[in-house]
Design a protein around this motif. Sequence first.
Motif, PDB file in Angstrom:
ATOM      1  N   VAL A 139       0.847  -1.193   0.000  1.00  8.76           N
ATOM      2  CA  VAL A 139       0.000   0.000   0.000  1.00  8.76           C
ATOM      3  C   VAL A 139       0.882   1.242   0.000  1.00  8.76           C
ATOM      4  O   VAL A 139       1.792   1.359   0.825  1.00  8.76           O
ATOM      5  CB  VAL A 139      -0.919   0.038   1.243  1.00  8.76           C
ATOM      6  N   VAL A 140       0.627   2.167  -0.922  1.00  7.40           N
ATOM      7  CA  VAL A 140       1.331   3.448  -0.927  1.00  7.40           C
ATOM      8  C   VAL A 140       0.318   4.555  -1.181  1.00  7.40           C
ATOM      9  O   VAL A 140      -0.516   4.464  -2.084  1.00  7.40           O
ATOM     10  CB  VAL A 140       2.475   3.479  -1.973  1.00  7.40           C
ATOM     11  N   SER A 141       0.378   5.586  -0.346  1.00  8.83           N
ATOM     12  CA  SER A 141      -0.541   6.717  -0.481  1.00  8.83           C
ATOM     13  C   SER A 141       0.275   7.986  -0.710  1.00  8.83           C
ATOM     14  O   SER A 141       1.100   8.358   0.126  1.00  8.83           O
ATOM     15  CB  SER A 141      -1.414   6.855   0.772  1.00  8.83           C
ATOM     16  N   LEU A 142       0.026   8.639  -1.851  1.00 11.38           N
ATOM     17  CA  LEU A 142       0.796   9.818  -2.263  1.00 11.38           C
ATOM     18  C   LEU A 142      -0.119  11.021  -2.489  1.00 11.38           C
ATOM     19  O   LEU A 142       0.157  11.869  -3.322  1.00 11.38           O
ATOM     20  CB  LEU A 142       1.568   9.496  -3.548  1.00 11.38           C
ATOM     21  N   TYR A 143      -1.192  11.092  -1.742  1.00 12.84           N
ATOM     22  CA  TYR A 143      -2.172  12.161  -1.862  1.00 12.84           C
ATOM     23  C   TYR A 143      -1.501  13.539  -1.827  1.00 12.84           C
ATOM     24  O   TYR A 143      -0.760  13.866  -0.907  1.00 12.84           O
ATOM     25  CB  TYR A 143      -3.173  12.016  -0.718  1.00 12.84           C
ATOM     26  N   ARG A 144      -1.717  14.327  -2.888  1.00 13.75           N
ATOM     27  CA  ARG A 144      -1.198  15.688  -3.025  1.00 13.75           C
ATOM     28  C   ARG A 144       0.334  15.769  -3.074  1.00 13.75           C
ATOM     29  O   ARG A 144       0.909  16.820  -2.766  1.00 13.75           O
ATOM     30  CB  ARG A 144      -1.729  16.599  -1.905  1.00 13.75           C
ATOM     31  N   CYS A 145       1.001  14.721  -3.458  1.00 14.66           N
ATOM     32  CA  CYS A 145       2.457  14.791  -3.626  1.00 14.66           C
ATOM     33  C   CYS A 145       2.795  15.299  -5.028  1.00 14.66           C
ATOM     34  O   CYS A 145       2.021  15.133  -5.976  1.00 14.66           O
ATOM     35  CB  CYS A 145       3.089  13.412  -3.417  1.00 14.66           C
ATOM     36  N   ASN A 146       3.962  15.904  -5.173  1.00 16.42           N
ATOM     37  CA  ASN A 146       4.386  16.479  -6.454  1.00 16.42           C
ATOM     38  C   ASN A 146       5.154  15.458  -7.282  1.00 16.42           C
ATOM     39  O   ASN A 146       6.299  15.696  -7.682  1.00 16.42           O
ATOM     40  CB  ASN A 146       5.248  17.727  -6.208  1.00 16.42           C
ATOM     41  N   ILE A 147       4.518  14.348  -7.559  1.00  9.85           N
ATOM     42  CA  ILE A 147       5.177  13.313  -8.350  1.00  9.85           C
ATOM     43  C   ILE A 147       4.648  13.350  -9.779  1.00  9.85           C
ATOM     44  O   ILE A 147       3.589  13.918 -10.048  1.00  9.85           O
ATOM     45  CB  ILE A 147       4.959  11.912  -7.746  1.00  9.85           C
ATOM     46  N   THR A 148       5.383  12.730 -10.685  1.00  9.87           N
ATOM     47  CA  THR A 148       4.997  12.689 -12.091  1.00  9.87           C
ATOM     48  C   THR A 148       4.939  11.231 -12.552  1.00  9.87           C
ATOM     49  O   THR A 148       5.116  10.298 -11.770  1.00  9.87           O
ATOM     50  CB  THR A 148       5.998  13.460 -12.959  1.00  9.87           C
ATOM     51  N   ASP A 149       4.751  11.054 -13.845  1.00 10.50           N
ATOM     52  CA  ASP A 149       4.743   9.701 -14.425  1.00 10.50           C
ATOM     53  C   ASP A 149       6.076   9.000 -14.220  1.00 10.50           C
ATOM     54  O   ASP A 149       6.128   7.768 -14.136  1.00 10.50           O
ATOM     55  CB  ASP A 149       4.439   9.783 -15.922  1.00 10.50           C
ATOM     56  N   VAL A 150       7.152   9.776 -14.125  1.00  7.60           N
ATOM     57  CA  VAL A 150       8.480   9.193 -13.884  1.00  7.60           C
ATOM     58  C   VAL A 150       8.500   8.479 -12.538  1.00  7.60           C
ATOM     59  O   VAL A 150       9.002   7.352 -12.406  1.00  7.60           O
ATOM     60  CB  VAL A 150       9.573  10.277 -13.947  1.00  7.60           C
ATOM     61  N   GLY A 151       7.947   9.126 -11.514  1.00  9.98           N
ATOM     62  CA  GLY A 151       7.898   8.505 -10.194  1.00  9.98           C
ATOM     63  C   GLY A 151       7.048   7.255 -10.177  1.00  9.98           C
ATOM     64  O   GLY A 151       7.398   6.255  -9.546  1.00  9.98           O
ATOM     65  N   LEU A 152       5.921   7.292 -10.899  1.00 10.87           N
ATOM     66  CA  LEU A 152       5.070   6.097 -10.981  1.00 10.87           C
ATOM     67  C   LEU A 152       5.795   4.942 -11.653  1.00 10.87           C
ATOM     68  O   LEU A 152       5.673   3.788 -11.234  1.00 10.87           O
ATOM     69  CB  LEU A 152       3.790   6.423 -11.753  1.00 10.87           C
ATOM     70  N   GLU A 153       6.557   5.259 -12.676  1.00 11.65           N
ATOM     71  CA  GLU A 153       7.311   4.213 -13.369  1.00 11.65           C
ATOM     72  C   GLU A 153       8.359   3.604 -12.451  1.00 11.65           C
ATOM     73  O   GLU A 153       8.578   2.382 -12.448  1.00 11.65           O
ATOM     74  CB  GLU A 153       7.966   4.789 -14.617  1.00 11.65           C
ATOM     75  N   ILE A 154       9.014   4.447 -11.653  1.00 14.51           N
ATOM     76  CA  ILE A 154      10.014   3.959 -10.698  1.00 14.51           C
ATOM     77  C   ILE A 154       9.372   2.974  -9.718  1.00 14.51           C
ATOM     78  O   ILE A 154       9.904   1.886  -9.455  1.00 14.51           O
ATOM     79  CB  ILE A 154      10.653   5.137  -9.937  1.00 14.51           C
TER      80      ILE A 154
END
Length: 382
Positions: A139-154
Amino acid sequence: MDGLTSIMDLSDDCLSIIFKWLDCSRDRESFGLTCRRWLNIQNLNRRSLQFECSFSILNPQTLAQTSLEINSDHLYRLLFRFQNLEYLSLSGCTKLLDSGLTHLLAYGSSLQTLCLDCCFQITDNGLSPVAIGCPSLVVVSLYRCNITDVGLEILANACLALKHVNLSWCLRISDLGLGTLSQRCRQLQAIKISNCSNVSGVGFRGCSQTLVYVDAECCNLGPEGIREIVSGGGVEFLNISGLNWLHGNEMAAIGNGFAARLTILNLRMCRSIGDESIIAISKGCPLLQEWNLALCHGVRFPGWESIGSNCHNLEKLHVSRCRNLCDRGLQALRDGCRRLSVLYMLRNIKLSDTAVELFKLYRSDVRIKGEEEMFIGPDWTA
């Protein structure tokens, strides 16, 4: 006397077993007060850590008052002390930088749940040590974090066991990142992407059958995106409320076979949804138990009639402020929907008092609630 032993002669493994068998929280908290050795055993057996500010992230004013300035050094000391954490919530730690998460490389191997809600300083760079150091992450929760598609791919390339992901208000992600996530994480069960304006839904193409929960409120979904969201065939909870730009039968894909397992559907404020879509959904989703159609002004008598005729398992129905719910439509719901137990009905301008009283008379088994409850659905992390 020399042959006598005491509890202090027990091995650490034995003391750990004793600690785990303590069912009183007060006893567990007092265990470490005995001596340093017992404190260390208590620390090593701690499985969760959550800060007070984590409970208040939905209230911005409260968050501002309770935010903790957790820095890299603080986090290092906590992770060094509690080395077997399975649950870690840093939600509301608005000053935490990417560098603080590097300590998970050494101490994140047991971590299964990580919450970084409202950690505004965390970027894609911070997700690299998370992905490498937390291979067991579920489980990972990233609500309102400044991530992009790059972070999701990682994350998707390293954390293949992910089941629940919260990306609500992550404004910089798109279907590209979601596509990587849905293709790589084949155990994915629940995802929140509410208010992600760059998401159309096509990133769910080829998603796993394990996906049962999708919360996509106020996204920029199109007809193709809706089809892809349900394409895996396993979705049971679907929230796509707030879609005002879809018309006619553009939601009919929900009822065309792939969403047959759907039990909860939220279409609140989908003002322009038409009867064709309603008819297709009511016929194609026989397991529906709760359906929110509040503020769906495009639903007219044929739609209400189809719901009454086909939704045999419906228990809760939201129709508040539906401008085109008329007396005949309410009668169709009254005569059908035999399992209906709650009807949320408020400010329906075309309904007469007589029709409402007749509904109450013939369907005394149904509670009519004038105040609409917040539509939350099941616990997505359960």
